[in-house]
Enzyme design. Structure first.
Site, short mmCIF file in Angstrom:
data_model
loop_
_atom_site.label_atom_id
_atom_site.label_comp_id
_atom_site.label_asym_id
_atom_site.label_seq_id
_atom_site.Cartn_x
_atom_site.Cartn_y
_atom_site.Cartn_z
N THR A 197 -16.83 -0.12 0.69
CA THR A 197 -15.69 0.34 1.23
C THR A 197 -15.66 1.94 1.27
O THR A 197 -16.62 2.43 1.39
CB THR A 197 -14.60 -0.02 0.08
OG1 THR A 197 -14.97 0.49 -1.24
CG2 THR A 197 -14.62 -1.64 -0.15
N LYS B 4 -9.99 0.83 -16.61
CA LYS B 4 -10.48 -0.44 -16.20
C LYS B 4 -10.87 -1.28 -17.33
O LYS B 4 -10.47 -2.71 -17.48
CB LYS B 4 -12.09 -0.37 -15.27
CG LYS B 4 -11.64 0.24 -13.99
CD LYS B 4 -10.61 -0.58 -13.02
CE LYS B 4 -10.67 -0.02 -11.65
NZ LYS B 4 -9.86 -1.08 -10.71
N ASP C 269 0.79 -1.12 0.04
CA ASP C 269 0.00 -0.03 -0.19
C ASP C 269 0.81 1.05 -0.02
O ASP C 269 1.94 1.12 0.29
CB ASP C 269 -1.07 0.07 1.27
CG ASP C 269 -2.11 0.59 0.90
OD1 ASP C 269 -3.20 0.23 0.64
OD2 ASP C 269 -2.20 1.77 1.11
N TYR D 19 -11.56 6.63 -15.57
CA TYR D 19 -11.58 5.42 -14.60
C TYR D 19 -12.08 4.39 -15.54
O TYR D 19 -11.60 3.24 -15.51
CB TYR D 19 -12.46 5.48 -13.56
CG TYR D 19 -12.97 4.32 -12.54
CD1 TYR D 19 -11.70 4.07 -11.54
CD2 TYR D 19 -13.98 3.65 -12.63
CE1 TYR D 19 -12.12 2.91 -10.66
CE2 TYR D 19 -14.32 2.60 -11.64
CZ TYR D 19 -13.25 2.35 -10.63
OH TYR D 19 -13.44 1.29 -9.93
N ASN E 95 -4.77 -4.48 -7.29
CA ASN E 95 -6.15 -4.08 -6.85
C ASN E 95 -6.10 -2.66 -6.74
O ASN E 95 -7.19 -2.05 -6.29
CB ASN E 95 -6.13 -4.72 -5.57
CG ASN E 95 -7.39 -4.37 -4.85
OD1 ASN E 95 -8.46 -4.31 -5.28
ND2 ASN E 95 -7.17 -3.58 -3.78
P1 NAD Z 1 -10.20 1.38 -0.98
O1 NAD Z 1 -10.31 2.70 -1.25
O2 NAD Z 1 -10.79 1.06 0.19
O3 NAD Z 1 -8.46 0.88 -0.87
C1 NAD Z 1 -7.64 1.38 -1.74
C2 NAD Z 1 -6.23 1.01 -1.08
O4 NAD Z 1 -5.20 1.41 -2.11
C3 NAD Z 1 -6.08 2.23 0.08
O5 NAD Z 1 -5.48 1.38 1.08
C4 NAD Z 1 -5.01 3.06 -0.34
O6 NAD Z 1 -3.97 3.62 0.57
C5 NAD Z 1 -4.24 2.39 -1.79
N1 NAD Z 1 -3.67 3.22 -2.86
C6 NAD Z 1 -4.11 4.12 -3.17
N2 NAD Z 1 -3.35 4.53 -4.29
C7 NAD Z 1 -2.20 3.88 -4.09
C8 NAD Z 1 -1.06 3.59 -4.93
N3 NAD Z 1 -0.61 4.64 -5.93
N4 NAD Z 1 -0.09 2.78 -4.64
C9 NAD Z 1 -0.35 1.82 -3.86
N5 NAD Z 1 -1.37 1.95 -2.90
C10 NAD Z 1 -2.45 2.84 -3.16
O7 NAD Z 1 -10.42 0.72 -2.32
P2 NAD Z 1 -11.72 -0.44 -2.71
O8 NAD Z 1 -12.93 0.38 -2.71
O9 NAD Z 1 -11.49 -1.55 -1.85
O10 NAD Z 1 -11.16 -0.69 -4.24
C11 NAD Z 1 -10.12 -1.51 -4.59
C12 NAD Z 1 -10.02 -1.81 -5.99
O11 NAD Z 1 -11.58 -2.33 -6.43
C13 NAD Z 1 -10.10 -0.85 -6.98
O12 NAD Z 1 -9.43 -1.19 -7.90
C14 NAD Z 1 -11.26 -0.37 -7.51
O13 NAD Z 1 -11.38 0.27 -8.66
C15 NAD Z 1 -12.14 -1.69 -7.45
N6 NAD Z 1 -13.55 -1.44 -7.33
C16 NAD Z 1 -14.21 -1.04 -6.00
C17 NAD Z 1 -15.56 -0.85 -6.28
C18 NAD Z 1 -16.30 -0.35 -5.05
O14 NAD Z 1 -17.53 -0.10 -5.08
N7 NAD Z 1 -15.55 -0.35 -3.83
C19 NAD Z 1 -16.32 -1.22 -7.31
C20 NAD Z 1 -15.49 -1.74 -8.27
C21 NAD Z 1 -14.37 -1.56 -8.58
#
Ligand code: NAD
Length: 256
Positions: free
Chosen positions: A198, A167, A44, A163, A97
């Protein structure tokens, strides 16, 4: 004849790297890998969040190491793999991720700065992960990778073009890299969640939360653990002939 046993069979001697493991889906995935017996490299950009994931895993009797990395920085991603190999000597599973977004706007109003920021983390970050993870997986005799895409990677997402384009790029990377390394024992899949409970959802008002979940046929957001379990299954021997897919984990939304 292939024989199947517990899902944990191939995890007990394995090492899994999860990027974005300080929160949400990434943290749930890191914890699930650890529950299944893998050693986990928690990646992270946020030291505190990554450290907390490691503590949670260790408190549950698992083994994890935090490696602070900005996934959009090639030097840091290369060092991330070196550090993982230094710590555990091998790498078997990787989950790319991390993503970010920009304020909603029509494509004509997106700034170049926002486009570059979103795509460098959400798309280039996945490519950099693949570039440096695959040689390590090959050295370990093969393995599995899951990239977190999105519903926005298989359907249009007006107002969120950087975005959504990123994706769609993650899905394209997944499909192409699958064909490059299938014969070498590396499987590559993507998951495509919709609304997951989240940080982004939790920061909304109850009315906004109702509005965004209204499109989900199951009528609720996914719990992060429900996406994590699919990611870990895709890495398991139980998915040994599954590669190249962009799998919706979406409560039926793609069927609308
Ligand atoms: P989140 O915001 O809860 O967590 C993301 C984590 O990534 C955080 O801990 C952050 O510190 C870290 N991060 C951010 N930029 C970074 C970087 N440059 N390098 C390393 N770490 C970094 O995220 P989430 O909601 O669990 O989403 C995770 C994945 O799932 C993402 O790819 C998101 O696009 C995808 N996604 C999420 C949802 C949703 O509704 N939450 C829906 C579809 C897809």
């Amino acid at each position: 004849m292939v024989s199947f046993s517990s899902i944990s069979r191939n995890f007990s001697d394995g090492v899994a790297l999860v990027a974005g493991a300080g929160s949400g889906i990434g943290r749930a995935t890191a914890e699930r890998f650890a529950d299944e017996g893998a050693d986990v490299v928690v990646v992270d950009i946020d030291d505190e969040a990554g450290g907390e994931t490691v503590s949670r895993i260790e408190n549950d009797g698992g083994n994890a190491t935090f490696v602070r990395t900005d996934v959009s920085d090639s030097t840091e991603v290369k060092a991330m793999i070196e550090r993982a190999l230094e710590e555990y000597g091998r790498l078997d599973f990787a989950v790319n991720n991390v993503a970010t977004g920009a304020d909603p706007a029509p494509v004509t109003d997106i700034s170049e700065q926002d486009w570059d920021r979103v795509t460098s983390i959400s798309q280039k970050g996945v490519w950099l992960g693949l570039k440096h993870e695959i040689p390590a997986l090959l050295d370990s005799g093969g393995g599995a990778i899951v990239n977190t895409a999105s519903h926005a990677g298989i359907r249009g997402s007006p107002g969120r073009t950087p975005y959504s384009a990123s994706k769609h790029g993650v899905v394209g990377l997944t499909r192409s890299v699958t064909l490059e390394f299938a014969a070498d024992g590396i499987r590559v899949n993507a998951v495509c969640p919709t609304i997951v409970n989240t940080r982004a959802l939790q920061s909304m008002s109850p009315e906004e939360q109702d509005e965004v979940t209204a499109g989900v046929p199951m009528g609720r957001p996914a719990d992060p653990a429900e996406v994590a379990s699919v990611i870990v299954w895709l890495c398991s021997d139980d998915a040994s002939f599954v590669t190249g897919h962009a799998l919706p984990v979406d409560g039926g939304q793609t069927q609308r």
